[in-house]
Write a protein that holds these residues in place. Sequence first.
Motif, short mmCIF file in Angstrom:
data_model
loop_
_atom_site.label_atom_id
_atom_site.label_comp_id
_atom_site.label_asym_id
_atom_site.label_seq_id
_atom_site.Cartn_x
_atom_site.Cartn_y
_atom_site.Cartn_z
N UNK A 11 0.91 -1.16 0.15
CA UNK A 11 -0.20 0.45 0.18
C UNK A 11 0.84 1.06 -0.39
N UNK A 12 1.82 1.72 -1.11
CA UNK A 12 2.23 2.47 -0.96
C UNK A 12 2.83 3.49 -2.15
N UNK A 13 1.14 4.17 -2.89
CA UNK A 13 0.68 4.74 -1.69
C UNK A 13 -0.64 3.67 -1.66
N UNK A 14 -1.24 3.54 -0.72
CA UNK A 14 -3.05 3.20 -0.63
C UNK A 14 -3.55 4.08 -2.34
N UNK A 15 -4.15 3.51 -3.10
CA UNK A 15 -4.94 4.22 -4.01
C UNK A 15 -6.29 3.65 -3.97
N UNK A 16 -7.02 4.43 -4.54
CA UNK A 16 -8.53 4.22 -4.78
C UNK A 16 -8.88 2.72 -4.99
N UNK A 17 -7.99 1.90 -6.09
CA UNK A 17 -8.48 0.23 -6.66
C UNK A 17 -8.40 -0.43 -4.81
N UNK A 18 -7.20 -0.03 -3.92
CA UNK A 18 -7.26 -0.86 -2.83
C UNK A 18 -8.28 -0.82 -2.42
N UNK A 19 -9.16 0.39 -2.27
CA UNK A 19 -9.82 1.29 -0.63
C UNK A 19 -11.78 0.14 -1.34
N UNK A 20 -11.49 0.15 -3.22
CA UNK A 20 -12.00 0.05 -3.70
C UNK A 20 -12.67 -1.75 -2.85
N UNK A 21 -10.72 -2.66 -3.40
CA UNK A 21 -11.19 -4.18 -2.55
C UNK A 21 -11.43 -4.33 -1.31
N UNK A 22 -10.81 -3.43 -0.86
CA UNK A 22 -11.41 -3.57 0.99
C UNK A 22 -12.45 -3.47 1.22
N UNK A 23 -13.18 -2.91 0.49
CA UNK A 23 -15.17 -2.57 0.72
C UNK A 23 -15.74 -3.58 0.09
N UNK A 24 -15.23 -4.19 -0.73
CA UNK A 24 -15.43 -4.93 -1.74
C UNK A 24 -15.67 -6.40 -0.52
N UNK A 25 -14.67 -6.96 -0.33
CA UNK A 25 -14.45 -8.01 1.11
C UNK A 25 -14.91 -7.77 2.59
N UNK A 26 -15.27 -6.15 2.70
CA UNK A 26 -15.98 -6.23 3.68
C UNK A 26 -17.66 -6.76 3.21
N UNK A 27 -18.06 -6.66 2.50
CA UNK A 27 -19.31 -6.61 1.79
C UNK A 27 -19.74 -9.23 1.86
N UNK A 28 -18.22 -9.00 2.31
CA UNK A 28 -17.92 -10.57 1.96
C UNK A 28 -17.59 -11.22 3.34
N UNK A 29 -16.89 -10.76 4.44
CA UNK A 29 -16.71 -10.80 5.93
C UNK A 29 -16.71 -10.01 6.63
N UNK A 30 -16.99 -10.53 8.26
CA UNK A 30 -17.72 -9.73 9.07
C UNK A 30 -16.96 -8.45 9.33
N UNK A 31 -14.97 -8.85 9.26
CA UNK A 31 -13.76 -7.94 9.52
C UNK A 31 -12.71 -8.07 8.02
N UNK A 32 -12.36 -7.06 8.35
CA UNK A 32 -11.85 -7.00 7.02
C UNK A 32 -10.31 -6.81 8.05
N UNK A 33 -8.93 -7.87 7.98
CA UNK A 33 -7.75 -6.78 8.48
C UNK A 33 -6.11 -6.42 7.49
N UNK A 34 -6.79 -4.99 7.18
CA UNK A 34 -5.48 -4.79 6.08
C UNK A 34 -4.31 -4.40 6.80
N UNK A 35 -3.41 -5.99 5.84
CA UNK A 35 -2.12 -5.48 6.46
C UNK A 35 -1.53 -4.90 5.74
N UNK A 36 -0.80 -3.81 6.63
CA UNK A 36 0.82 -3.41 6.12
C UNK A 36 1.80 -4.19 5.79
N UNK A 37 2.52 -4.76 5.14
CA UNK A 37 3.92 -5.22 4.61
C UNK A 37 5.22 -4.37 4.21
#
Length: 160
Positions: A10-36
Amino acid sequence: MTIAVCPGSFDPLTLGHVDVVRRARSMFDEVVVGIARNSSKHALLDVAARVEVARAALADLDGVRVEVVDGLLADFVRDVGASAIVKGLRGGADFDAELPMALMNRHLTDVETVFVVGDPALAHIASSLVKDVARFGGPIDDLVPGGVAVAVREALGGAR
């Protein structure tokens, strides 16, 4: 409760990343964004800055938290109790790069990787391209969440 990890540098975080996180959240109860911390990449933004901008950009999403991955993703996934890893794909090249990692993570943890196909309207956005555009003074505000463009410009030595 189902937990998924959405990892990346996430260097840097983009709108594409945010889109994936939002959609992941609709599939799972919790999403942990792991910054490596990726030792094979030279990061523009340090980990603290990446965490700060990600937390701000994702603050409106209940059930999403941002954490740092300090070691193996497999260990992190186990530590947070995740049942899946979520990765976004823009095209075939992303799949080719992600498949070996998905197989290794399954080997190490028995946790499956779920691939989410990115929004075609955002498929041209990659962190590396955002950094390149910003380095040459191009506009990036429409490629990243609010606050990220400022952090990128500051990391490059000031507004351009």
